[in-house]
Write a protein that holds these residues in place. Structure first.
Motif, PDB file in Angstrom:
ATOM      1  N   GLY A 100     117.245 111.265  44.316  1.00  0.00           N
ATOM      2  CA  GLY A 100     118.310 111.140  45.308  1.00  0.00           C
ATOM      3  C   GLY A 100     119.654 110.854  44.649  1.00  0.00           C
ATOM      4  N   ARG A 101     119.637 109.987  43.660  1.00  0.00           N
ATOM      5  CA  ARG A 101     120.891 109.643  42.975  1.00  0.00           C
ATOM      6  C   ARG A 101     121.462 110.857  42.247  1.00  0.00           C
ATOM      7  NH1 ARG A 101     122.399 107.648  37.915  1.00  0.00           N
ATOM      8  NH2 ARG A 101     120.256 107.278  37.255  1.00  0.00           N
TER       9      ARG A 101
ATOM     10  N   ASN B   9     129.839 114.752  39.731  1.00  0.00           N
ATOM     11  CA  ASN B   9     129.673 114.081  38.433  1.00  0.00           C
ATOM     12  C   ASN B   9     128.643 114.809  37.580  1.00  0.00           C
ATOM     13  OD1 ASN B   9     131.400 112.199  39.467  1.00  0.00           O
ATOM     14  ND2 ASN B   9     129.793 110.757  40.036  1.00  0.00           N
TER      15      ASN B   9
ATOM     16  N   ARG C 279     118.501 102.295  36.650  1.00  0.00           N
ATOM     17  CA  ARG C 279     119.860 102.405  37.190  1.00  0.00           C
ATOM     18  C   ARG C 279     119.811 102.748  38.679  1.00  0.00           C
ATOM     19  NH1 ARG C 279     123.655 103.394  33.681  1.00  0.00           N
ATOM     20  NH2 ARG C 279     122.351 104.708  32.360  1.00  0.00           N
ATOM     21  N   SER C 280     118.917 103.639  39.063  1.00  0.00           N
ATOM     22  CA  SER C 280     118.816 104.036  40.469  1.00  0.00           C
ATOM     23  C   SER C 280     118.313 102.883  41.334  1.00  0.00           C
ATOM     24  CB  SER C 280     117.853 105.220  40.633  1.00  0.00           C
ATOM     25  OG  SER C 280     118.084 106.206  39.660  1.00  0.00           O
ATOM     26  N   VAL C 281     117.267 102.220  40.889  1.00  0.00           N
ATOM     27  CA  VAL C 281     116.675 101.190  41.756  1.00  0.00           C
ATOM     28  C   VAL C 281     117.596  99.977  41.866  1.00  0.00           C
ATOM     29  CG1 VAL C 281     114.329 101.934  41.254  1.00  0.00           C
ATOM     30  CG2 VAL C 281     115.266 100.048  39.964  1.00  0.00           C
TER      31      VAL C 281
ATOM     32  N   LEU D 229     112.448  96.418  47.817  1.00  0.00           N
ATOM     33  CA  LEU D 229     113.291  96.998  46.767  1.00  0.00           C
ATOM     34  C   LEU D 229     113.598  95.970  45.686  1.00  0.00           C
ATOM     35  CD1 LEU D 229     115.630  99.115  49.050  1.00  0.00           C
ATOM     36  CD2 LEU D 229     114.144 100.013  47.251  1.00  0.00           C
TER      37      LEU D 229
ATOM     38  N   LEU E 262     115.873 105.446  35.636  1.00  0.00           N
ATOM     39  CA  LEU E 262     115.167 105.003  36.836  1.00  0.00           C
ATOM     40  C   LEU E 262     115.636 103.606  37.246  1.00  0.00           C
ATOM     41  CD1 LEU E 262     113.352 107.517  36.500  1.00  0.00           C
ATOM     42  CD2 LEU E 262     111.385 106.062  36.991  1.00  0.00           C
TER      43      LEU E 262
ATOM     44  N   ASP F 103     123.110 112.941  44.767  1.00  0.00           N
ATOM     45  CA  ASP F 103     124.374 112.325  45.195  1.00  0.00           C
ATOM     46  C   ASP F 103     125.459 112.505  44.135  1.00  0.00           C
ATOM     47  OD1 ASP F 103     123.182 111.542  47.524  1.00  0.00           O
ATOM     48  OD2 ASP F 103     122.851 109.459  46.921  1.00  0.00           O
ATOM     49  N   GLU F 104     125.059 112.327  42.886  1.00  0.00           N
ATOM     50  CA  GLU F 104     126.024 112.489  41.784  1.00  0.00           C
ATOM     51  C   GLU F 104     126.531 113.936  41.734  1.00  0.00           C
ATOM     52  OE1 GLU F 104     127.220 110.245  39.705  1.00  0.00           O
ATOM     53  OE2 GLU F 104     125.754 108.639  39.378  1.00  0.00           O
TER      54      GLU F 104
ATOM     55  N   ARG G  36     120.409 100.908  44.385  1.00  0.00           N
ATOM     56  CA  ARG G  36     119.844 101.018  45.737  1.00  0.00           C
ATOM     57  C   ARG G  36     119.525  99.627  46.306  1.00  0.00           C
ATOM     58  NH1 ARG G  36     118.959 100.973  50.021  1.00  0.00           N
ATOM     59  NH2 ARG G  36     117.435 102.027  51.363  1.00  0.00           N
TER      60      ARG G  36
ATOM     61  N   MET H 148     123.065 105.833  52.595  1.00  0.00           N
ATOM     62  CA  MET H 148     124.243 105.539  51.746  1.00  0.00           C
ATOM     63  C   MET H 148     124.105 106.256  50.400  1.00  0.00           C
ATOM     64  SD  MET H 148     125.765 101.825  50.639  1.00  0.00           S
ATOM     65  CE  MET H 148     125.730 101.216  52.324  1.00  0.00           C
ATOM     66  N   SER H 149     125.196 106.772  49.918  1.00  0.00           N
ATOM     67  CA  SER H 149     125.163 107.539  48.673  1.00  0.00           C
ATOM     68  C   SER H 149     124.973 106.621  47.466  1.00  0.00           C
ATOM     69  CB  SER H 149     126.475 108.304  48.540  1.00  0.00           C
ATOM     70  OG  SER H 149     126.573 108.873  47.265  1.00  0.00           O
ATOM     71  N   LEU H 150     124.149 107.065  46.517  1.00  0.00           N
ATOM     72  CA  LEU H 150     123.903 106.257  45.317  1.00  0.00           C
ATOM     73  C   LEU H 150     124.946 106.564  44.241  1.00  0.00           C
ATOM     74  CD1 LEU H 150     120.004 106.251  45.028  1.00  0.00           C
ATOM     75  CD2 LEU H 150     121.495 104.343  45.584  1.00  0.00           C
ATOM     76  N   VAL H 151     126.193 106.569  44.660  1.00  0.00           N
ATOM     77  CA  VAL H 151     127.306 106.806  43.742  1.00  0.00           C
ATOM     78  C   VAL H 151     128.316 105.698  43.981  1.00  0.00           C
ATOM     79  CG1 VAL H 151     129.110 108.436  43.064  1.00  0.00           C
ATOM     80  CG2 VAL H 151     126.926 109.293  43.881  1.00  0.00           C
TER      81      VAL H 151
ATOM     82  N   LEU I  56     108.428 105.416  43.483  1.00  0.00           N
ATOM     83  CA  LEU I  56     109.592 105.119  44.325  1.00  0.00           C
ATOM     84  C   LEU I  56     110.880 105.148  43.491  1.00  0.00           C
ATOM     85  CD1 LEU I  56     110.963 104.290  46.925  1.00  0.00           C
ATOM     86  CD2 LEU I  56     110.122 101.957  46.615  1.00  0.00           C
ATOM     87  N   ALA I  57     110.803 104.592  42.292  1.00  0.00           N
ATOM     88  CA  ALA I  57     111.980 104.602  41.408  1.00  0.00           C
ATOM     89  C   ALA I  57     112.380 106.036  41.077  1.00  0.00           C
ATOM     90  CB  ALA I  57     111.679 103.831  40.120  1.00  0.00           C
ATOM     91  N   PHE I  58     111.381 106.890  40.907  1.00  0.00           N
ATOM     92  CA  PHE I  58     111.669 108.294  40.596  1.00  0.00           C
ATOM     93  C   PHE I  58     112.289 109.008  41.795  1.00  0.00           C
ATOM     94  CE2 PHE I  58     110.310 112.800  40.302  1.00  0.00           C
ATOM     95  CZ  PHE I  58     110.985 113.132  39.146  1.00  0.00           C
TER      96      PHE I  58
ATOM     97  N   LEU J  17     114.043 107.656  44.139  1.00  0.00           N
ATOM     98  CA  LEU J  17     115.431 107.180  44.250  1.00  0.00           C
ATOM     99  C   LEU J  17     116.315 107.872  43.216  1.00  0.00           C
ATOM    100  CD1 LEU J  17     114.838 103.344  44.800  1.00  0.00           C
ATOM    101  CD2 LEU J  17     115.705 104.992  46.473  1.00  0.00           C
ATOM    102  N   THR J  18     115.755 108.117  42.044  1.00  0.00           N
ATOM    103  CA  THR J  18     116.533 108.766  40.990  1.00  0.00           C
ATOM    104  C   THR J  18     116.835 110.223  41.348  1.00  0.00           C
ATOM    105  OG1 THR J  18     115.573 107.293  39.353  1.00  0.00           O
ATOM    106  CG2 THR J  18     116.600 109.302  38.516  1.00  0.00           C
TER     107      THR J  18
END
Lengths: 397, 379
Positions: A310-311, A320, B295-297, B315, B293, A314-315, B300, B1-4, A303-305, A307-308
């Motif tokens: 996705g981030r 960025n 940083r992302s979680v 989460l 990783l 987004d970046e 979020r 929502m954007s993760l920025v 899940l953390a991966f 999300l990463t």
């Protein structure tokens, strides 16, 4: 706001029209889940469509350029913005439409052609990729050049009107099924190894080419060794500048790594559900505590991966810089994929050992296949080297 | 929502970055420790932090706060982690404020939120009773019933307990010791009769205390939330604390990692920079991925808390579990890669490892949250 961005209203209109078109044009057979190899359409001169529906679906989608929604219209692409392409993906997902065409032309060569190809090359090759007429393969690794790819030895000698290519490639995915190859060759034999490489395209039916399938531990033979014996390649098939092929090679590898790294995040049944079925619960928890702990650790990391991933997207959208991201995603994604397969095997127990080389549901071949994930497209160790050098700026790396 | 991060959030973070490095660096924590400082933090600096909007980061503007939400609190916490800043931000601005926002009466909010946002009131959560975090395992009892509650029990690991003006005490008004039902939250004046607070020095030189309660009289107006239904508020308070601690742990991991990279680039052995050794490069590169990783979680999760998403707890488990684990590995690797000098008190890196251990333990470590993550997912 960029001109590409469409207003919410326009996007909704596009969504409505897309949905209506898909409903009217996607054959029912193409809305069934993919269950066997022939269900995935790779196209090419020798492709045998599994049924009429597969052919019709490809033709209809290709006509709109939707086999490659974001490529420019002038080369046969869909010309869609990122947002529109996302809507198309979502609507296809909603109706369970199959991907009409899968190919290395789409995922690997196309993006490089768009960036580095000349006008004539783009007009010649891109539309055929869009329509699935030509199936491409990749000539990168050699028996003596794996992780140290830049040490490749396949030679292309300048013979005036053409190059004369001699040598051999290995791990050519579907080399025996492909029509054309994009290939790294050495054109300067005295320069530093990265600086004497060129990127050429040629027909696999050229005289002097032969392939030999390689049987893998999984039982499948998706790769070939490919031999070049005095193959004549026209000069106009050089892509980019002479001796500057390494730049293209690296660009293309980035795409390949993103693709391989992303495989671990494709929608799969959560391991926890497989485990509940196989092992069962006791007082609301998986009955095997130690296995449960490993599954939880995997699911958290997965899940953390996700999300990463996705981030990172987004970046990128926000403009960025997120340096050497493809190496991170390739490394972590493939290691996760291997962990998942190992756990899936443990969860299945003796059932997971079944192996007759035919049953699609067998997971042992999948488990074996994942072992290649952290080797192909640059090993995990190579990715770590790249991160150490390009991101962490460690000395001498 | 954007993760920025948005422009506003980036500005808030940059200001926090400058302030923490200048006014609350590791050197200050070291001095507070060496001086055996009675408060364990600088009240003057806390006032300045309040002026920066930190104390009221979660407090809505109508109550005198900055209203930056959990994402804002996380940005501050990350800088606190990078600098090991000594501050009651977690106890007061996160736990205290979340309790009041989720369960406080209009009068309680009126009385306490502006004071907290102004940096004039320190609040501590007195809830844990066991050595291993078990939030609903509460033996402290509130007897006597409505109108004449009396609290008796013993609380451990009460962050900033010895400097707090008010305690938020969890006590059992009904039910068994392990039951989620029957818990009630009370606001207790630390100077009230029967309250005995003992400071308990910890390995990370941060503030903690044990609290002894003997027939402490509290009134109905001191109840936060609903009698017997306090777990709803408590769970929200703990999740907020966990998420913000995850952000702090991210900062701890980042800073110790960056310091280690600096050392790898400079230190020479065997006639070469040790950063040229592949065994160290690969460990560092792997750690880089793990921190990315986290940083992302963390982002979020903080966004999910701000949006009050129904599955935010899943989460939170991911963020607190993963951040605790990665910060532990990052700081352990930092000490190992620094070699002998990493073992010295004079060098700062050990402070980061100690903080990672303590923050990782607080409100549930990796093991606690991996277990809870699995439970929430139905296995």
């Amino acid at each position: 706001m960029s001109a590409q961005l469409k207003s919410v209203d326009q996007l909704e209109t596009f969504r409505r029209e897309t949905r209506a078109w898909l409903e009217a044009n996607c054959p029912a057979e193409m809305r069934q889940p993919v269950t066997e190899e022939g269900d995935v359409c790779w196209g090419g001169r020798r492709w045998k469509f599994k049924n009429d529906a597969q052919r019709v679906w490809l033709e209809r989608m290709a006509e709109r350029g939707w086999t490659v929604p974001e490529w420019p219209k002038e080369y046969g692409g869909g010309g869609l913005s990122k947002e529109e392409a996302r809507v198309l993906r979502e609507e296809m997902g909603r109706l369970s439409c199959r991907v009409p065409l899968t190919s290395f032309g789409i995922s690997m060569l196309g993006p490089a052609l768009l960036k580095y190809g000349n006008e004539q090359q783009k007009r010649e090759h891109l539309p055929k990729i869009v329509r699935g007429e030509i199936r491409w393969c990749q000539g990168y690794s050699e028996p003596g050049a794996g992780s140290d790819l830049a040490s490749l030895k396949t030679r292309a000698e300048d013979k005036g009107a053409h190059f004369l290519v001699n040598g051999s490639k290995i791990w050519t995915s579907y080399g025996d099924k492909a029509d054309w190859i994009f290939c790294l060759v050495r054109t300067d034999f005295s320069a530093k190894k990265q600086e004497g490489i060129s990127f050429v395209l040629f027909d696999m039916q050229s005289p002097g080419i032969s392939t030999r399938p390689i049987r893998l531990i999984s039982g499948y033979s998706p790769f070939t060794q490919t031999f070049f014996d005095n193959v004549q390649v026209p000069k106009e098939n050089l892509m980019g500048e002479l001796n500057k092929g390494w730049t293209i090679a690296k660009y293309l590898l980035t795409h390949e790594r993103n693709m391989i790294g992303g495989m671990g995040t494709q929608r799969q049944t959560p391991l926890s559900q497989l485990a509940i079925k196989s092992i069962g619960l006791a007082s609301g928890k998986l009955a095997e505590g130690t296995l449960r702990a490993d599954i939880a650790r995997f699911e958290m990391d997965a899940l953390a991966f996700t999300l990463t991933m996705g981030r990172v997207m987004d970046e990128a959208k926000a403009g960025n810089e997120t340096g050497a991201v493809s190496s991170m995603l390739k490394y972590y994604g493939t290691e996760l994929n291997k962990r998942r397969a190992e756990l899936a095997m443990s969860i299945a127990g003796s059932e997971g050992l079944k192996f007759d080389g035919q049953t699609q549901a067998d997971i042992a071949p999948v488990w074996l296949r994942t072992k290649a994930n952290s080797i192909e497209g640059g090993t995990s160790e190579v990715q770590l080297n790249i991160i150490a050098k390009n991101v962490l700026r460690l000395p001498g790396a | 929502m954007s993760l920025v991060l948005t422009e506003d959030q980036l500005m808030f973070r940059d200001a926090a970055k400058r302030f923490a490095a200048e006014r609350a660096p590791v050197a200050q924590l070291r001095k507070l420790r060496d001086d055996n400082d009675a408060a364990g933090f600088s009240r003057e600096v806390w006032k300045e932090m309040a002026d920066m909007g930190w104390a009221g980061v979660l407090v809505p503007e109508e109550h005198g706060g900055a209203g930056f939400g959990y994402v804002g609190a996380g940005l501050v916490a990350e800088e606190i982690g990078r600098n090991l800043s000594a501050t009651p931000l977690l106890s007061t601005a996160v736990l205290g404020v979340t309790a009041l926002l989720r369960g406080g009466s209009a009068a309680q909010k009126e009385a306490f939120l502006p004071a907290i946002a102004g940096g004039d009131l320190v609040v501590a959560l007195a809830s844990d009773e066991k050595n291993r975090h078990a939030p609903h395992s509460i033996a402290t009892r509130a007897t006597g019933g409505s109108g004449k509650f009396k609290l008796s029990g013993r609380k451990v690991h009460v962050l900033d307990g010895h400097v707090a003006d008010r305690l938020i005490v969890t006590a059992r008004t009904s039910g068994d010791v392990e039951s989620r039902d029957g818990i009630t939250l009370f606001l207790v004046d630390t100077k009230a009769s029967g309250v005995n607070v003992t400071r308990t020095p910890t390995v990370d030189s941060h503030n903690a205390a044990a609290v002894e309660l003997r027939d402490v009289a509290v009134s109905d107006s001191d109840v936060i939330g609903t009698v017997d239904k306090g777990a709803v508020v408590l769970d929200a308070v703990l999740d907020a604390g966990r998420a913000v601690l995850a952000a702090e742990l991210l900062g701890v991991a980042e800073e110790s990692f960056e310091r280690t990279l600096g050392y790898l680039r400079e230190r020479e052995q065997f006639g070469a920079k040790i950063g040229t050794f592949q065994s160290l490069q690969h460990r560092a590169a792997h750690l880089f991925c793990e921190i990315e990783l986290v940083r992302s979680v963390v982002l979020r999760t903080l966004q999910a808390l701000d949006a009050q998403e129904p599955t935010a707890s899943n989460l939170v488990c991911l963020a607190k579990g993963k951040a605790s684990d990665v910060a532990r590995i990052a700081t352990n690797e930092a000490v190992q890669m620094h070699g002998g000098i990493g073992m010295t008190d004079e060098f700062d890196i050990g402070f980061f490892m100690k903080r990672a251990r303590a923050a990782g333990e607080t409100f549930g470590d990796y093991y606690y949250h991996a277990d809870r993550f699995a439970q929430l997912a139905g296995y």
